[in-house]
Motif scaffolding. Sequence first.
Motif, mmCIF file in Angstrom:
data_model
loop_
_atom_site.group_PDB
_atom_site.id
_atom_site.type_symbol
_atom_site.label_atom_id
_atom_site.label_comp_id
_atom_site.label_asym_id
_atom_site.label_seq_id
_atom_site.Cartn_x
_atom_site.Cartn_y
_atom_site.Cartn_z
ATOM 1 N N ILE A 1 0.883 -1.163 0.000
ATOM 2 C CA ILE A 1 0.000 0.000 0.000
ATOM 3 C C ILE A 1 0.921 1.213 0.000
ATOM 4 C CG2 ILE A 1 -1.917 1.164 1.168
ATOM 5 C CD1 ILE A 1 -2.614 -1.462 2.497
ATOM 6 N N TYR A 2 1.349 1.585 -1.220
ATOM 7 C CA TYR A 2 2.433 2.566 -1.339
ATOM 8 C C TYR A 2 2.064 3.929 -0.761
ATOM 9 C CZ TYR A 2 -0.086 4.203 -5.509
ATOM 10 O OH TYR A 2 -1.024 4.690 -6.369
ATOM 11 N N TYR A 3 0.779 4.314 -0.867
ATOM 12 C CA TYR A 3 0.395 5.625 -0.345
ATOM 13 C C TYR A 3 0.585 5.675 1.174
ATOM 14 C CZ TYR A 3 -2.344 9.819 0.618
ATOM 15 O OH TYR A 3 -2.744 11.062 1.047
ATOM 16 N N ASP A 4 0.202 4.604 1.860
ATOM 17 C CA ASP A 4 0.379 4.556 3.317
ATOM 18 C C ASP A 4 1.860 4.561 3.695
ATOM 19 O OD1 ASP A 4 -2.315 4.490 3.576
ATOM 20 O OD2 ASP A 4 -2.425 2.611 4.705
ATOM 21 N N ILE A 5 2.675 3.853 2.903
ATOM 22 C CA ILE A 5 4.112 3.810 3.184
ATOM 23 C C ILE A 5 4.755 5.180 2.961
ATOM 24 C CG2 ILE A 5 6.317 2.787 2.480
ATOM 25 C CD1 ILE A 5 4.776 0.222 1.836
ATOM 26 N N ILE A 6 4.325 5.881 1.917
ATOM 27 C CA ILE A 6 4.828 7.245 1.669
ATOM 28 C C ILE A 6 4.437 8.161 2.819
ATOM 29 C CG2 ILE A 6 4.582 9.285 0.194
ATOM 30 C CD1 ILE A 6 4.313 7.369 -2.191
ATOM 31 N N LYS A 7 3.218 8.003 3.316
ATOM 32 C CA LYS A 7 2.762 8.813 4.452
ATOM 33 C C LYS A 7 3.618 8.547 5.693
ATOM 34 C CE LYS A 7 -1.666 8.830 5.261
ATOM 35 N NZ LYS A 7 -3.076 8.337 5.348
ATOM 36 N N ILE A 8 3.945 7.279 5.916
ATOM 37 C CA ILE A 8 4.798 6.936 7.057
ATOM 38 C C ILE A 8 6.177 7.574 6.891
ATOM 39 C CG2 ILE A 8 5.989 5.047 8.246
ATOM 40 C CD1 ILE A 8 3.535 3.299 7.613
ATOM 41 N N PHE A 9 6.705 7.546 5.667
ATOM 42 C CA PHE A 9 8.015 8.156 5.408
ATOM 43 C C PHE A 9 8.001 9.650 5.704
ATOM 44 C CE2 PHE A 9 10.914 10.393 2.499
ATOM 45 C CZ PHE A 9 12.121 9.891 2.952
ATOM 46 N N ILE A 10 6.979 10.354 5.230
ATOM 47 C CA ILE A 10 6.880 11.798 5.488
ATOM 48 C C ILE A 10 6.767 12.060 6.987
ATOM 49 C CG2 ILE A 10 5.461 13.864 5.138
ATOM 50 C CD1 ILE A 10 4.683 12.694 2.402
ATOM 51 N N PHE A 11 5.950 11.242 7.645
ATOM 52 C CA PHE A 11 5.790 11.373 9.100
ATOM 53 C C PHE A 11 7.116 11.212 9.840
ATOM 54 C CE2 PHE A 11 5.345 8.750 12.992
ATOM 55 C CZ PHE A 11 4.766 9.700 13.831
ATOM 56 N N THR A 12 7.978 10.330 9.346
ATOM 57 C CA THR A 12 9.236 10.036 10.041
ATOM 58 C C THR A 12 10.375 11.002 9.695
ATOM 59 O OG1 THR A 12 9.924 8.455 8.324
ATOM 60 C CG2 THR A 12 8.701 7.579 10.209
ATOM 61 N N LEU A 13 10.154 11.942 8.805
ATOM 62 C CA LEU A 13 11.241 12.841 8.407
ATOM 63 C C LEU A 13 11.879 13.588 9.584
ATOM 64 C CD1 LEU A 13 10.069 14.291 4.961
ATOM 65 C CD2 LEU A 13 12.143 12.952 5.438
ATOM 66 N N PRO A 14 11.100 14.120 10.544
ATOM 67 C CA PRO A 14 11.757 14.755 11.700
ATOM 68 C C PRO A 14 12.615 13.777 12.503
ATOM 69 C CG PRO A 14 9.472 15.463 11.544
ATOM 70 C CD PRO A 14 9.635 14.332 10.573
ATOM 71 N N LEU A 15 12.238 12.501 12.514
ATOM 72 C CA LEU A 15 13.046 11.478 13.181
ATOM 73 C C LEU A 15 14.315 11.205 12.389
ATOM 74 C CD1 LEU A 15 10.104 9.054 13.983
ATOM 75 C CD2 LEU A 15 11.461 10.247 15.715
ATOM 76 N N ILE A 16 14.167 11.005 11.082
ATOM 77 C CA ILE A 16 15.315 10.730 10.218
ATOM 78 C C ILE A 16 16.326 11.872 10.287
ATOM 79 C CG2 ILE A 16 16.053 10.427 7.823
ATOM 80 C CD1 ILE A 16 13.298 9.131 7.296
ATOM 81 N N LEU A 17 15.833 13.098 10.119
ATOM 82 C CA LEU A 17 16.717 14.265 10.088
ATOM 83 C C LEU A 17 17.313 14.552 11.461
ATOM 84 C CD1 LEU A 17 14.498 16.550 7.801
ATOM 85 C CD2 LEU A 17 16.494 15.197 7.140
ATOM 86 N N GLY A 18 16.528 14.341 12.512
ATOM 87 C CA GLY A 18 17.023 14.585 13.868
ATOM 88 C C GLY A 18 18.115 13.624 14.271
ATOM 89 N N ILE A 19 17.942 12.341 13.919
ATOM 90 C CA ILE A 19 18.970 11.343 14.229
ATOM 91 C C ILE A 19 20.229 11.616 13.414
ATOM 92 C CG2 ILE A 19 19.564 8.888 14.023
ATOM 93 C CD1 ILE A 19 16.588 8.306 14.709
ATOM 94 N N SER A 20 20.058 11.974 12.140
ATOM 95 C CA SER A 20 21.204 12.331 11.307
ATOM 96 C C SER A 20 21.962 13.512 11.911
ATOM 97 C CB SER A 20 20.733 12.689 9.891
ATOM 98 O OG SER A 20 20.177 11.565 9.244
ATOM 99 N N ASN A 21 21.225 14.454 12.471
ATOM 100 C CA ASN A 21 21.864 15.631 13.066
ATOM 101 C C ASN A 21 22.607 15.295 14.355
ATOM 102 O OD1 ASN A 21 21.928 17.920 11.550
ATOM 103 N ND2 ASN A 21 20.076 18.831 12.390
ATOM 104 N N ILE A 22 22.131 14.309 15.095
ATOM 105 C CA ILE A 22 22.864 13.868 16.287
ATOM 106 C C ILE A 22 24.223 13.326 15.871
ATOM 107 C CG2 ILE A 22 22.939 12.170 18.151
ATOM 108 C CD1 ILE A 22 19.897 12.438 18.388
ATOM 109 N N MET A 23 24.221 12.490 14.830
ATOM 110 C CA MET A 23 25.479 11.957 14.305
ATOM 111 C C MET A 23 26.360 13.074 13.747
ATOM 112 S SD MET A 23 27.658 9.676 13.481
ATOM 113 C CE MET A 23 26.803 8.180 13.954
ATOM 114 N N LEU A 24 25.752 14.009 13.016
ATOM 115 C CA LEU A 24 26.519 15.112 12.429
ATOM 116 C C LEU A 24 27.147 15.979 13.511
ATOM 117 C CD1 LEU A 24 27.406 16.678 9.911
ATOM 118 C CD2 LEU A 24 25.223 17.926 10.014
ATOM 119 N N ALA A 25 26.369 16.299 14.549
ATOM 120 C CA ALA A 25 26.897 17.110 15.645
ATOM 121 C C ALA A 25 28.060 16.402 16.328
ATOM 122 C CB ALA A 25 25.787 17.406 16.659
ATOM 123 N N ASN A 26 27.915 15.106 16.533
ATOM 124 C CA ASN A 26 28.982 14.308 17.133
ATOM 125 C C ASN A 26 30.255 14.386 16.290
ATOM 126 O OD1 ASN A 26 29.863 12.008 19.062
ATOM 127 N ND2 ASN A 26 30.168 11.116 17.043
#
Length: 312
Positions: free
Chosen positions: A183-208
């Motif tokens: 159900i690609y539309y639902d999966i795309i929605k989950i991906f958009i929802f998780t963007l603050p998580l993805i970007l925030g975790i990436s930033n923790i690594m970047l800051a480190n």
Amino acid sequence: MDINSFLKLVEIKTKAASITPFILANLYLFYHYENFNLANFSLFFLSLLAADMGTTAVNNYQDFKRAQKKEGYNYEKHNAIVKYNLSEKTVKKTILILFSAAVIIGLILFFRTDIVVLLIGALSFLVGILYTSGPVPISRTPSGEIFSGFFMGFFISFLAIYIHNLELFNIFRESSKIIIEMIYYDIIKIFIFTLPLILGISNIMLANNICDIEDDLANDRYTLAIYIGKTKSLNLFKHLYYLSYLSIIISVILNILPVYSLLALLTYLIVEKNINTFFKNQSKKETFELAVQNFLIINYATALTLIIALIF
């Protein structure tokens, strides 16, 4: 090994990076779906925690083994193996127990669900191992931020939702063909929802990595911060937070998040203050935790708005 040295070895304080996606994903599940399986929820949580602690322990062990510069930058304090004078045998045994627990619990979850959980779980487990070990660990390369953000931010969230809703993704064999349905539309929605998580975790690594530029160079760790330089790294650090806020707005527009989630934008003033503080001083001891704070502030503000929506 006593409890204090164990908690330091697995850096228990950093587990928010993996537990937060799990929590947000379950709130998303309650908001959008009706299915909930308590047994699967518990198994996934335990497997996730054991795997994350094992990966962190491997990372600390690899740092201990590979370190070329072992004094002058608090190496004796921030590496648990040195600080607590842990034997390599004990550390290896601890890593084995944690990974064994993660695998066994994960297999039980697979038998309760389907092949998708096994495939994604195995891939995530493999990346977790390669992230900290092997000839060239991912964490020592410019792609560390991408792998950590995507696998911890998206895949943890997706699996946490999927184990309750097996219809989202399906792989099966039909005659000589392998059929993949989603159900690609639902999966795309989950991906958009998780963007603050993805970007925030990436930033923790970047800051480190920004804080460790000099030490990483001395220890042959060629991270993204080293490749693009401190100035560009700091600008990337800043803009990833702005993208997080933009993704929240998009999520509300697309009805992925409730309108209450616009309240999470009020955290911008705190996050911007932390960004400015980090710009002035990049220190593992004094300012690195601001990246963790920003991650928690943005995502738990969003979590709170989901709770509000569920109540009203």
